[in-house]
Design an enzyme around this catalytic site. Structure first.
Site, PDB file in Angstrom:
ATOM      1  CD  GLU A  61     -26.677 -22.944 -22.929  1.00 41.48           C
ATOM      2  OE1 GLU A  61     -27.745 -22.649 -22.392  1.00 41.48           O
ATOM      3  OE2 GLU A  61     -26.577 -23.768 -23.858  1.00 41.48           O
ATOM      4  CG  ASP A 100     -28.143 -29.390 -23.979  1.00 41.61           C
ATOM      5  OD1 ASP A 100     -28.885 -29.681 -23.021  1.00 41.61           O
ATOM      6  OD2 ASP A 100     -28.297 -28.373 -24.684  1.00 41.61           O
ATOM      7  CD  GLU A 109     -33.529 -28.090 -25.971  1.00 43.00           C
ATOM      8  OE1 GLU A 109     -33.452 -28.276 -24.745  1.00 43.00           O
ATOM      9  OE2 GLU A 109     -32.758 -27.346 -26.603  1.00 43.00           O
TER      10      GLU A 109
HETATM   11  C1  GCU Z   1     -30.236 -26.395 -23.538  1.00 42.41           C
HETATM   12  C2  GCU Z   1     -31.453 -25.633 -23.975  1.00 42.41           C
HETATM   13  C3  GCU Z   1     -31.505 -24.265 -23.375  1.00 42.41           C
HETATM   14  C4  GCU Z   1     -31.309 -24.351 -21.861  1.00 42.41           C
HETATM   15  C5  GCU Z   1     -30.033 -25.080 -21.548  1.00 42.41           C
HETATM   16  C6  GCU Z   1     -29.842 -25.335 -20.065  1.00 42.41           C
HETATM   17  O1  GCU Z   1     -29.107 -25.869 -24.143  1.00 42.41           O
HETATM   18  O2  GCU Z   1     -31.477 -25.531 -25.370  1.00 42.41           O
HETATM   19  O3  GCU Z   1     -32.744 -23.706 -23.691  1.00 42.41           O
HETATM   20  O4  GCU Z   1     -31.266 -23.078 -21.305  1.00 42.41           O
HETATM   21  O5  GCU Z   1     -30.063 -26.345 -22.147  1.00 42.41           O
HETATM   22  O6  GCU Z   1     -30.074 -26.458 -19.639  1.00 42.41           O
HETATM   23  O7  GCU Z   1     -29.458 -24.447 -19.325  1.00 42.41           O
END
Ligand code: GCU
Length: 691
Positions: free
Chosen positions: A275, A348, A376
């Site tokens: 990400e 996820d 979440e």
């Molecule tokens: C999910 C979550 C993020 C988090 C990511 C992770 O996508 O929405 O906020 O950073 O997981 O586990 O790194």
């Protein structure tokens, strides 16, 4: 009013007042540790030559304060007692002996004995209990930022008060340590996996040192998430290439600085090339190159690296495949003190996912499961969803590695003598009075600790002991609420994403449904249509051999079972298949009919949760009763919101009516599509703004 009525009214008032007194307001701060302190201390002594450590003193004090039995208690640290945090409790006549090879094991024994007292499992004369944990490292991951915010946190701000540290120590730190020790959690990562480089500045490290000192007597080791580019961002180097000598030198110096301050520092958690975070791939290196460099630097100090396998790129045609593709070729390349941290499912933390195929696919690498305690994707701090059921589903799943081995077995197996087994949980803790926002969500923190301690515990056992300690041991409360907790995960899946649907949440905040969300210019793998693939032919993501072939990442016979639409477990049907609307399922109904009925059933059950909670009123203190009632009411409204949004939206593709015996939708699809939840500062008070 007749005299009988007057009399009745009087009786009711007196009974009401008495009840109100007994059920005096509780703010939930005491969690499951609601024992009443003794007026005079119980008799507890430390036997043998044991060093008088602070940890032993805590064990002794806890028992002196809260042990109500007639028996004398004798604590001892001795080599012939269970090691690795394990303990033995033995009752001989009027004496109960608590022993372990370590002082922390004795503290765990003390909490185990108090738990037995609270849950009515007293030891009979001559009885011996021995316990030792399933995992070496039982670790919480805080996604807390240095500015006090918590990523995916729904319980206030961070409990770590960086502004006040190191001078001022919030009382929360000790209470936190105690709560964790009481369920066997022995490690914590203080900061967000999306780590800021400043976390490793000298100033911050002195604050970390102060927290570590408070947690240490409770057996909790501190870890930090690190930003892979810290040598550049903080150290001013031109690169963070893991094979660069200067970079390694920088990390060596930094790690020495950390261990000078925190001699028992646990190590690093790393989210790299995930990400958008920096990582070794930025320099053409592999995850193993990055993890091993840090591992080598930490090894002389006894530290470990937890390297996350949560990776996916928009270029991959199936996000579910990428972690396996990137990590399996590296099997056997990681150092002994690296643990690859794998989310329970391949995407996820969705409401329901099959287990990640990485479990059982890297036999020469230490792998650890990562679960998300914070909700979440499961109604945040509003919905009651007991997650032990979900985690057990993963831990007990057969990976079919080497003919058969559960996720629990492959993650508890040590790949070398030096390796540590571990399980991580993304914390749901914040600085709100009851710690987790929702009183019932404390059960998930509790369950996480209990399952790390013993992955064989059943979800029922954990639910029961949680309810008995946290609310009341009255069976009229425990039995029905235990049923509710055990059903709650399935119910949430039914009203949110049944039959293998996933990731059809509202964008970004993930509260509520938005299967239609198709923001222009946005990464497709962040948008619901990528996952549900609804069209006139059917619904679901084709991961079969003729689709993305994700099924082949599983060992046989699973690959074949998942690949065939007729043998694929129906709870994963739309996860692995693009299924025609008229496909006939095992109950003789079509996929479309089942989809609708499941959404309706989920909403009906959620409504029954609210009714049941109302019946629990006599057994719960007024404060927690009211707080939970508001949440249960909202949860059942949300379930209708989900049902109406999804059934009506998918009907546009199925071109079939919602079955006639389903009640009419409460909401118009158009209204729901126009509704946008601004959740940035969302609090329970805003619940009324939802559809
Ligand atoms: C999910 C979550 C993020 C988090 C990511 C992770 O996508 O929405 O906020 O950073 O997981 O586990 O790194």
């Amino acid at each position: 009013m007749t005299s009988v009525q007057l009399m009745m009214r009087y009786v009711l008032t007196v009974v009401g007042l008495a009840l109100a007194f007994l059920l005096r307001a509780e703010d939930g701060h005491r969690l499951w540790l609601r024992m009443e302190r003794n007026a005079a201390p119980a008799e507890v002594r430390v036997a043998g030559p044991a060093k008088k450590t602070v940890t032993l003193a805590i064990a002794r004090e806890e028992l002196a304060d809260f042990w109500k039995g007639e028996e004398r208690l004798v604590l001892s640290v001795s080599d012939d007692a269970p090691g690795r945090d394990g303990f033995r409790i033995r009752r001989r006549g009027q004496e109960i002996q608590l022993s372990s090879a370590s002082d922390i094991g004795v503290l765990y024994a003390a909490y185990a004995l108090l738990r037995r007292q609270q849950t009515g499992q007293l030891l009979s004369d001559g009885q011996t209990v021995e316990e030792s944990p399933s995992y070496d490292l039982r670790i919480l991951n805080h996604w807390d930022n240095p500015d006090g915010t918590v990523e995916r946190g729904y319980a206030g701000r961070s409990i770590w008060k960086w502004d006040e540290l190191p001078g001022k120590l919030s009382p929360l730190y000790r209470e936190y340590a105690r709560a964790n020790a009481s369920v066997g959690i022995n490690a914590t990562v203080l900061n967000n996996v999306n780590a800021k480089a400043e976390m490793l500045s000298g100033d911050m490290l002195r604050k970390v040192m102060a927290i570590a000192a408070t947690l240490r007597p409770y057996g909790i080791r501190v870890f930090l998430s690190v930003n892979f580019a810290t040598p550049k961002l903080l150290g001013g180097l031109p690169t963070a290439d893991p094979l660069d000598a200067e970079v390694r030198k920088w990390w060596t110096g930094k790690v020495e600085e950390i261990y000078r301050l925190i001699p028992d520092f646990g190590g690093f958690l790393v989210k790299a090339n995930s990400e958008g975070t920096p990582g070794p791939q930025d320099y053409g290196r592999t995850h193993a190159d990055g993890a091993n460099m840090l591992a080598d630097v930490l090894a002389p100090h006894g530290g470990v690296v937890m390297w996350r396998a949560f990776v996916y790129q928009p270029s991959n045609s199936d996000r579910a495949c990428q972690a396996y593709e990137e990590f399996v070729p590296l099997d056997g390349c990681f150092r002994d003190n690296v643990i690859v941290q794998v989310k329970n499912g391949p995407i996820d933390f969705q409401p329901r996912e099959p287990f990640s195929p990485l479990f059982g696919a890297m036999p020469h690498t230490q792998i650890m499961p990562e679960f998300q305690i914070t909700q979440e994707y499961l109604g945040q701090s509003i919905h009651t969803v007991f997650l032990a059921t979900m985690w057990k589903d993963c831990l007990d799943a057969d990976t079919y590695y080497d003919g058969g081995a559960t996720v629990a077995a492959v993650t508890q197996h040590k790949v070398s003598e030096k390796s540590l087994s571990a399980m991580a949980g993304v914390s749901n803790i914040g600085d709100t009075v009851n710690w987790t926002g929702n009183d019932m969500a404390q059960a998930n923190w509790y369950a996480f600790g209990r399952l790390c301690w013993n992955s064989h515990y059943t979800a029922r056992q954990i639910a029961e002991e949680f309810l008995q300690q946290t609310f009341t041991d009255d069976e009229r409360f425990v039995a029905p609420m235990c049923q509710l907790l055990l059903r709650s995960w399935n119910v949430a899946v039914d009203y949110m994403m049944p039959m293998g649907l996933h990731h059809i949440f509202a964008f970004s905040h993930h509260y509520g449904p938005e299967p239609w969300c198709n923001l222009e210019g946005m990464r497709p793998d962040w948008l619901p249509p990528y996952y549900h693939q609804a069209d006139s032919a059917g619904l679901g993501f084709d991961r079969t051999r003729s689709g993305s072939d994700a099924v082949s990442q599983y060992h046989e016979p699973l690959a074949t079972i998942y690949n065939d639409v007729h043998t694929c477990p129906e709870e994963y049907l739309l996860w692995f298949h693009h299924v025609p609307w008229d496909f006939v399922m095992s109950d003789g109904l079509t996929m479309w009919e089942n989809l609708c009925y499941t959404y309706y059933r989920g909403a009906e059950e959620a409504a029954r949760f609210t009714d049941l909670w109302r019946e629990m009123r006599p057994y719960v203190d007024a404060e927690r009763y009211a707080a939970m009632l508001k949440r249960f009411e909202r949860q059942s409204k949300d379930a209708v919101w989900w049902r109406d949004a999804c059934a009506q939206y998918f009907a546009r593709f199925s071109a079939r009516p919602i079955p006639a015996d389903c009640t009419k939708p409460v909401h118009l699809l158009q209204d729901l599509m126009e509704f946008h939840l601004d959740i940035d500062n969302y609090t329970a008070a805003d619940m009324e703004k939802l559809p």
